[in-house]
Scaffold this active site. Structure first.
Site, PDB file in Angstrom:
ATOM      1  N   GLU A 160      16.562  62.462  15.911  1.00 51.88           N
ATOM      2  CA  GLU A 160      17.551  62.100  14.881  1.00 51.88           C
ATOM      3  C   GLU A 160      17.972  63.254  13.983  1.00 51.88           C
ATOM      4  O   GLU A 160      17.967  63.129  12.756  1.00 51.88           O
ATOM      5  CB  GLU A 160      17.009  60.932  14.040  1.00 51.88           C
ATOM      6  N   GLU A 265      14.414  53.721  23.654  1.00 55.22           N
ATOM      7  CA  GLU A 265      13.918  52.703  22.702  1.00 55.22           C
ATOM      8  C   GLU A 265      14.760  51.435  22.787  1.00 55.22           C
ATOM      9  O   GLU A 265      15.223  50.891  21.778  1.00 55.22           O
ATOM     10  CB  GLU A 265      13.977  53.270  21.257  1.00 55.22           C
TER      11      GLU A 265
END
Ligand code: XIL
Length: 375
Positions: A160, A265
């Site tokens: 991220e 994910e």
């Protein structure tokens, strides 16, 4: 004319054998169904890798051939204070994967969340210098990746690093070290285990602005000779976002850069109040609590079916790209395990319900594997 008499027992044996043969060609587990396509992984929590989740355990062992650590390998778990390491849970996680012959994933080395504040500060609470932070990052990566060298096969090195508009996130890493913290992290990870596959992992890369930022980042890393093997699309998706076309284009765009793609994910948020929130930022996720609890008594049949259809169409996209998609990992075993449940909000984003029963979404994912992939 002679009428042959065939004993009923023979007829039954033949019929039973034919039925069994038919079943044998139809896999009943995810890992079996996708074995020629990609790995099917699952994020496991502490109870699960410690053998304390009797409901989840048989599901994990039967369905999945790869595991990711939901929290056990994050910085705050492995190095709670600068220079003080704790591998109690991480060791159990890796041992669990090895005893079940699974491909073991490492998540994650450098992130802005779940990283103690002390990493960025000196003993007086002042920000450390670039040199000190680089040294801490180096030592962390060397120690953690080095410990599991040859055992953890693929690492989410940086998580991220981008904002929604595709610019670099002004995290303490970026502010103190500068934008080259990303390449340094990959270099340190490569030094610690030259055979490990190294990934850049992020959410919402399906959105064009953010995707463009990630493409520019990966192009730069590759041009500078940085060892990056794959991009991880987190895959925290919604019922109508992204579209199949957006998911398809996203994978194609990254494949063109010469990196592999992992869905790292995967889950699909079904709660109505959060459908418009096209981000998996954990702070934004936590904020949207009030009034979001729309299915606290379980999912109505029509929503179950819509979720199943949504899973099937997305698996169809991953199958279409099976030449570059190496792994599809679900972020949790049952709905009860999901990080998308927050106080006051019950979610139903996975393939197994809170009792560990396979949902229609599970059957849909299984069935999707039997369909020939589109073009
Ligand atoms: C989540 C875990 O599932 C939660 O248990 C934890 O409290 C917060 O982090 N993106 C990521 C994952 O990369 O590490 C996050 O996992 C979910 C969002």
């Amino acid at each position: 004319m002679t009428i042959r008499f065939v004993p009923i027992k023979t007829v039954l044996i033949v019929l039973t054998a034919a039925t069994l043969a038919g079943c044998a060609t139809q896999p009943t587990t995810l890992k079996e169904a996708y074995k020629n396509d990609f790995l099917i992984g699952v994020a496991v929590n502490q109870k699960q890798f410690s053998g304390e989740d009797r409901r989840g355990d048989p599901i994990i062992k039967a369905q999945f051939n790869s595991i990711s650590p939901e929290n056990a390998l994050k910085w705050d778990a492995t190095e709670p204070e600068p220079g003080v390491f704790d591998f109690t849970n991480a060791d159990k996680y890796v041992a669990f994967g090895e005893s079940n012959h699974m491909v073991i994933v490492g998540h994650t080395l450098v992130w802005n969340h779940q990283t103690p504040r002390s990493v960025f500060q000196d003993t007086n609470g002042n920000p450390v210098t670039r040199e000190v932070l680089l040294q801490r990052m180096h030592d962390h990566i060397q120690t953690v990746v080095g410990r599991y060298k040859g055992r953890i096969k693929d690492w989410d090195v940086v998580n991220e690093a981008l904002k929604d508009n595709g610019e670099l996130r002004p995290s303490p890493w970026e502010k103190i070290i500068g934008p080259d913290y990303i390449e340094k992290a990959f270099q340190y990870a490569h030094e610690a285990d030259p055979d490990a596959e190294l990934n850049y992992n992020d959410y919402s890369l399906e959105n064009q602005e953010k995707r463009d930022g990630a493409i520019a980042l990966i192009k730069k890393l590759k041009a500078d000779g940085i060892p990056i093997n794959a991009v991880g699309l987190q895959g925290h998706l919604k019922m109508a976002w992204p579209t199949v076309a957006e998911e398809d284009a996203t994978i194609s765009d990254f494949a063109k850069l010469g990196v592999k793609v992992m869905i790292t994910e995967f889950d699909i948020d079904v709660v109505r109040a959060t459908q418009g929130n096209r981000t998996a930022d954990i702070e934004a996720n936590a904020r949207l609590v009030d009034g979001a609890n729309t299915y606290s008594n379980g999912l109505p049949a029509n929503v179950q079916q819509a979720l199943a259809d949504r899973y099937a169409e997305l698996m169809g996209v991953y199958l279409k790209h099976r030449d570059v998609v190496e792994r599809v990992t679900f972020w949790g075993v049952t709905d009860g395990d999901s990080w998308l449940n927050t106080p006051g909000r019950m979610n139903h984003p996975l393939l197994f319900d809170r009792q560990g029963q396979a949902k229609p979404a599970f059957d849909a994912v299984l069935k999707a594997a039997r369909k020939p992939a589109g073009n």
